[in-house]
Design a protein around this motif. Structure first.
Motif, short mmCIF file in Angstrom:
data_model
loop_
_atom_site.label_atom_id
_atom_site.label_comp_id
_atom_site.label_asym_id
_atom_site.label_seq_id
_atom_site.Cartn_x
_atom_site.Cartn_y
_atom_site.Cartn_z
N TYR A 17 36.00 49.37 43.64
CA TYR A 17 35.86 47.99 43.18
C TYR A 17 36.89 47.06 43.81
CZ TYR A 17 33.25 50.41 39.57
OH TYR A 17 32.35 51.20 38.92
N ARG A 18 36.51 45.78 43.91
CA ARG A 18 37.48 44.76 44.32
C ARG A 18 38.41 44.52 43.13
NH1 ARG A 18 34.40 40.44 45.68
NH2 ARG A 18 34.37 39.81 43.49
N GLU A 40 45.85 39.74 49.16
CA GLU A 40 45.27 38.79 50.11
C GLU A 40 44.53 37.73 49.32
OE1 GLU A 40 41.15 40.79 51.54
OE2 GLU A 40 42.96 41.82 52.24
N ASN A 41 44.36 36.56 49.92
CA ASN A 41 43.64 35.48 49.26
C ASN A 41 42.17 35.85 49.13
OD1 ASN A 41 45.87 33.77 48.98
ND2 ASN A 41 45.61 33.01 51.06
N PHE A 42 41.62 35.52 47.97
CA PHE A 42 40.21 35.80 47.73
C PHE A 42 39.46 34.52 47.35
CE2 PHE A 42 37.02 36.88 44.42
CZ PHE A 42 36.08 37.42 45.26
N HIS A 43 40.12 33.62 46.67
CA HIS A 43 39.53 32.41 46.12
C HIS A 43 40.71 31.46 45.92
CE1 HIS A 43 38.07 29.97 42.69
NE2 HIS A 43 36.87 30.19 43.19
N PRO A 44 40.50 30.16 45.81
CA PRO A 44 41.65 29.26 45.63
C PRO A 44 42.61 29.64 44.50
CG PRO A 44 39.70 27.97 46.10
CD PRO A 44 39.25 29.40 45.93
N HIS A 45 42.10 30.28 43.46
CA HIS A 45 42.96 30.64 42.33
C HIS A 45 43.10 32.15 42.15
CE1 HIS A 45 43.05 26.48 41.18
NE2 HIS A 45 41.73 26.45 41.24
N LEU A 46 42.49 32.93 43.04
CA LEU A 46 42.51 34.38 42.89
C LEU A 46 43.02 35.07 44.14
CD1 LEU A 46 38.99 34.96 41.27
CD2 LEU A 46 41.20 34.90 40.11
N GLY A 51 42.56 45.76 50.85
CA GLY A 51 41.69 46.92 50.99
C GLY A 51 40.55 46.97 49.99
N THR A 52 40.62 46.15 48.94
CA THR A 52 39.56 46.22 47.92
C THR A 52 38.42 45.24 48.15
OG1 THR A 52 40.62 44.68 46.35
CG2 THR A 52 41.22 47.03 46.19
N ASN A 53 38.58 44.31 49.05
CA ASN A 53 37.51 43.34 49.33
C ASN A 53 36.77 43.76 50.60
OD1 ASN A 53 35.97 41.06 48.82
ND2 ASN A 53 37.30 39.72 50.02
N GLN A 54 36.38 45.02 50.65
CA GLN A 54 35.71 45.62 51.79
C GLN A 54 34.41 46.27 51.34
OE1 GLN A 54 37.13 45.27 54.83
NE2 GLN A 54 38.80 44.20 53.82
N PRO A 55 33.45 46.49 52.24
CA PRO A 55 32.23 47.19 51.85
C PRO A 55 32.51 48.59 51.26
CG PRO A 55 31.94 46.17 53.99
CD PRO A 55 33.40 46.03 53.62
N GLN A 56 33.52 49.25 51.79
CA GLN A 56 33.98 50.53 51.24
C GLN A 56 35.43 50.35 50.81
OE1 GLN A 56 33.18 53.81 53.86
NE2 GLN A 56 31.00 53.43 53.83
N SER A 80 46.45 42.94 36.33
CA SER A 80 45.77 43.04 35.03
C SER A 80 44.44 43.80 35.07
CB SER A 80 45.58 41.65 34.42
OG SER A 80 44.85 40.82 35.29
N PRO A 81 43.59 43.68 36.11
CA PRO A 81 42.35 44.46 36.07
C PRO A 81 42.62 45.97 36.02
CG PRO A 81 42.19 42.77 37.76
CD PRO A 81 43.63 42.79 37.27
#
Length: 115
Positions: A17-18, A40-46, A51-56, A80-81
């Motif tokens: 999971y991301r 790494e940046n994912f969204h303006p507030h997130l 390594g978690t924002n990858q297809p695998q 927190s997640p």
């Protein structure tokens, strides 16, 4: 009764999971604790763990071999997640079971502690 968490031999969730979270949890923020250099940046507030924002996905903080022996190198400073994720041996969590299945591992059975 003392038990050892199945997470120490699993790690499937960390490679399924991301892991995204509010930027204020990172060390760049005044009260942050998650090492910024591992995000790494994912969204303006997130942010997300590298390594978690990858297809695998596989979290950069995960050490070891999934299903054998694993550990988190930032466990005390995890986002927190990760803190909120319930392992399948601690309660019912279909996301734990889904991650385990993705890596060829059987679902966990919740442990019932006897006083």
């Amino acid at each position: 009764m003392s038990t050892v968490s199945a997470c120490l031999t699993c790690g499937a969730c960390c490679a399924s999971y991301r892991v995204s979270f509010y930027w204020g949890e990172a060390t760049g923020a005044p009260a942050g604790y998650v090492p910024s250099e591992l995000t790494e940046n994912f969204h303006p507030h997130l942010l997300c763990m590298q390594g978690t924002n990858q297809p695998q996905p596989r979290c950069v903080a995960l050490q070891g071999e999934i299903g054998q022996q694993v550990g988190c190198r930032i466990y005390s400073n995890r986002p927190s997640p990760c803190r909120d994720f319930v392992a399948g041996d601690e309660g019912i969590n279909p996301y734990c079971d889904k991650a385990r299945a993705r890596h060829g591992l059987a679902p966990l059975i919740p442990i019932k502690e006897v006083a």
